[in-house]
Design a protein around this motif. Sequence first.
Motif, PDB file in Angstrom:
ATOM      1  N   LYS A 166       5.286 -10.113  -2.507  1.00  0.00           N
ATOM      2  CA  LYS A 166       5.443  -9.205  -3.521  1.00  0.00           C
ATOM      3  C   LYS A 166       4.687  -9.551  -4.773  1.00  0.00           C
ATOM      4  O   LYS A 166       5.012  -9.616  -5.904  1.00  0.00           O
ATOM      5  N   LYS A 167       3.420 -10.143  -4.383  1.00  0.00           N
ATOM      6  CA  LYS A 167       2.596 -10.527  -5.685  1.00  0.00           C
ATOM      7  C   LYS A 167       1.047  -9.865  -5.385  1.00  0.00           C
ATOM      8  O   LYS A 167       1.130  -9.199  -4.262  1.00  0.00           O
ATOM      9  N   ARG A 186       6.119  10.760  -3.850  1.00  0.00           N
ATOM     10  CA  ARG A 186       6.689  10.426  -5.102  1.00  0.00           C
ATOM     11  C   ARG A 186       6.170   8.842  -5.551  1.00  0.00           C
ATOM     12  O   ARG A 186       5.708   8.528  -6.538  1.00  0.00           O
ATOM     13  N   LYS A 187       6.077   8.040  -4.616  1.00  0.00           N
ATOM     14  CA  LYS A 187       5.888   6.654  -4.895  1.00  0.00           C
ATOM     15  C   LYS A 187       4.398   6.585  -5.162  1.00  0.00           C
ATOM     16  O   LYS A 187       4.037   5.606  -5.930  1.00  0.00           O
ATOM     17  N   ALA A 188       3.358   7.250  -4.643  1.00  0.00           N
ATOM     18  CA  ALA A 188       2.101   7.438  -4.763  1.00  0.00           C
ATOM     19  C   ALA A 188       1.826   8.207  -6.073  1.00  0.00           C
ATOM     20  O   ALA A 188       0.704   8.539  -6.397  1.00  0.00           O
ATOM     21  N   ASN A 221      -7.623   4.315 -13.663  1.00  0.00           N
ATOM     22  CA  ASN A 221      -6.402   3.618 -14.428  1.00  0.00           C
ATOM     23  C   ASN A 221      -5.031   4.089 -13.708  1.00  0.00           C
ATOM     24  O   ASN A 221      -4.159   3.390 -13.603  1.00  0.00           O
ATOM     25  N   LYS A 222      -5.084   5.387 -13.296  1.00  0.00           N
ATOM     26  CA  LYS A 222      -3.792   5.785 -12.353  1.00  0.00           C
ATOM     27  C   LYS A 222      -3.497   4.902 -11.190  1.00  0.00           C
ATOM     28  O   LYS A 222      -2.481   4.561 -10.725  1.00  0.00           O
ATOM     29  N   LEU A 277       0.495  -1.770 -10.017  1.00  0.00           N
ATOM     30  CA  LEU A 277       1.532  -2.542 -10.597  1.00  0.00           C
ATOM     31  C   LEU A 277       2.915  -2.178 -10.093  1.00  0.00           C
ATOM     32  O   LEU A 277       3.845  -3.032 -10.195  1.00  0.00           O
ATOM     33  N   GLU A 278       3.020  -0.787 -10.199  1.00  0.00           N
ATOM     34  CA  GLU A 278       4.290  -0.283  -9.714  1.00  0.00           C
ATOM     35  C   GLU A 278       4.724  -0.690  -8.220  1.00  0.00           C
ATOM     36  O   GLU A 278       5.969  -1.114  -7.846  1.00  0.00           O
TER      37      GLU A 278
END
Lengths: 257, 283
Positions: free
Chosen positions: A36-37, A135-137, A190-191, A197-198
Amino acid sequence: MSINNEEKIKIKADNINFYYGQSHAIKNLSIDIYDKKVTAFIGPSGCGKSTFLRMLNKMNDLVPNTRAEGTLLFDGQDILEKNTDVVSIRKKVGMVFQKPNPFPKTIFQNIAYGLEVNGVKDKDFIRKRVEDSLRKAALWEEVKTRLHTSALMLSGGQQQRLCIARCLAVEPQVILFDEPCASLDPISTNKIEELILELKKFYTIVIVTHNMQQAARVSDYTAFMYLGELIEFDKTATMFTVPKQPKTEEYLSGKFG
Amino acid sequence: MKNKISQFLGFSIITICIIITLFFLASIIYLIAAKGLSAISWEFLTSIPRKSMTEGGVAPAIIGTFYLVVGSILIALPLGIACAIYINEYSPTGYMVNIIRMSINNLAGVPSVVFGLFGLAVFVNFFGFGVSILSGSLTLAMLILPSIISASQESLMAVPYSIREASLALGATQWQTIRKIVLPTALPGIMTGVILSIGRAAGETAPILFTAATFYRRSYPKSPLDETMALPYHIYALMTEGTHPDKQVAIAYGCSLILLAVVLLISAFAIILRNKYRSTYVN
């Protein structure tokens, strides 16, 4: 190379060598990828960073006349062993490619494909998972009214987020990004970075990039490779401020690349 | 200035070539229509020949050609796609594949009358299918197989490697990737090969000469093992045999017109199928 004993190790590479025929692409590489890094691989073209990335989901198996040596432990299991089940590794380790590569199918079919090939039949489940993944993407709001139109009609940036959603749908543990923004404009880039990061809250992420600022922005750890060798591996903040190796400093300051 | 003149000359030559080609095409269609249209009537299309082919219709020949074309496509399509998949997706690159490729290319160059003799020896005699629609379809299938294989192979090759990678990276097997991603994407191109083959299969006379066609038959074929009349052979027979050449020539042109229409009809069906697939998978 281990630099933080506090973190849980997801993938442990030990003394990896990789050959394309006679050419020695990766030399004695040892590195820990933390759970999770975000770990970024930087270095000039041909340094072996993409080759290493493609070892992690066994995509190099498709290239004839190649050879891998060493041990590559995924949750303690050596995936370089001959009898490793390629398909089950690829389900656990998803990949997003340099150029967006949606299937010539509808948006919905693109996401559902990974579930279907893994034997999921339940239509409601698939519909739910398609929505969740989109949604997650961060793509759901843009495409929810046209799920059944061709994915090829989307813009480059949307296509790349579709590819991320497609990868999320099979619930991998690790996601590999191979220069995911190389063909995108700054806003789309950018997106994607925000998305990375999310996503690191839930997934282990490995990213190969030519863009050093990108590595600095999104990664927790950075590995610098040169001519097939791992020159330096450290926390991103440390490496970008006080690199230990002269070669790293030269690369980061743009002396070669 | 010199460049502009050379461009003008180049374009002019190209335009002239196109006009010549169109002229030939138009005159063929005009000639056949002018000489054949008078022979065509409802009776001509729907009844069997009478009075040594000088009266009545050519319905058995139309039906026969239709059966032969559809039969040969049904046989050649799965075989051709399978060969193309083997060559393009599975085979280890090297010596054997080059030999296979070379053989297929050579097969495309074999004269059709040789295929006819091969069909006679193998399907008619050795397998004992006799002179029949089955033997004729198999022989025609051998004839069109090379073009179906190369059309299929080219469209498989045109499927970008990146989407195969995408599929494999999601945990799909190679077979799932071929079946669900590669083949559907390649299908419109494969259909183009099929469309070209339809014209070939419908028009060839030599391969069915010894394997399927009969000069004269008063009934419709009832099973794949029946011999049949067929349009191209019927045209040949009308022009070379029989006792009433004056009446037969007009009928021959009528048959040619119908043959064109049959090819157009079957091709149109294949084109519609192709476009439907294209719109499903691409747009």
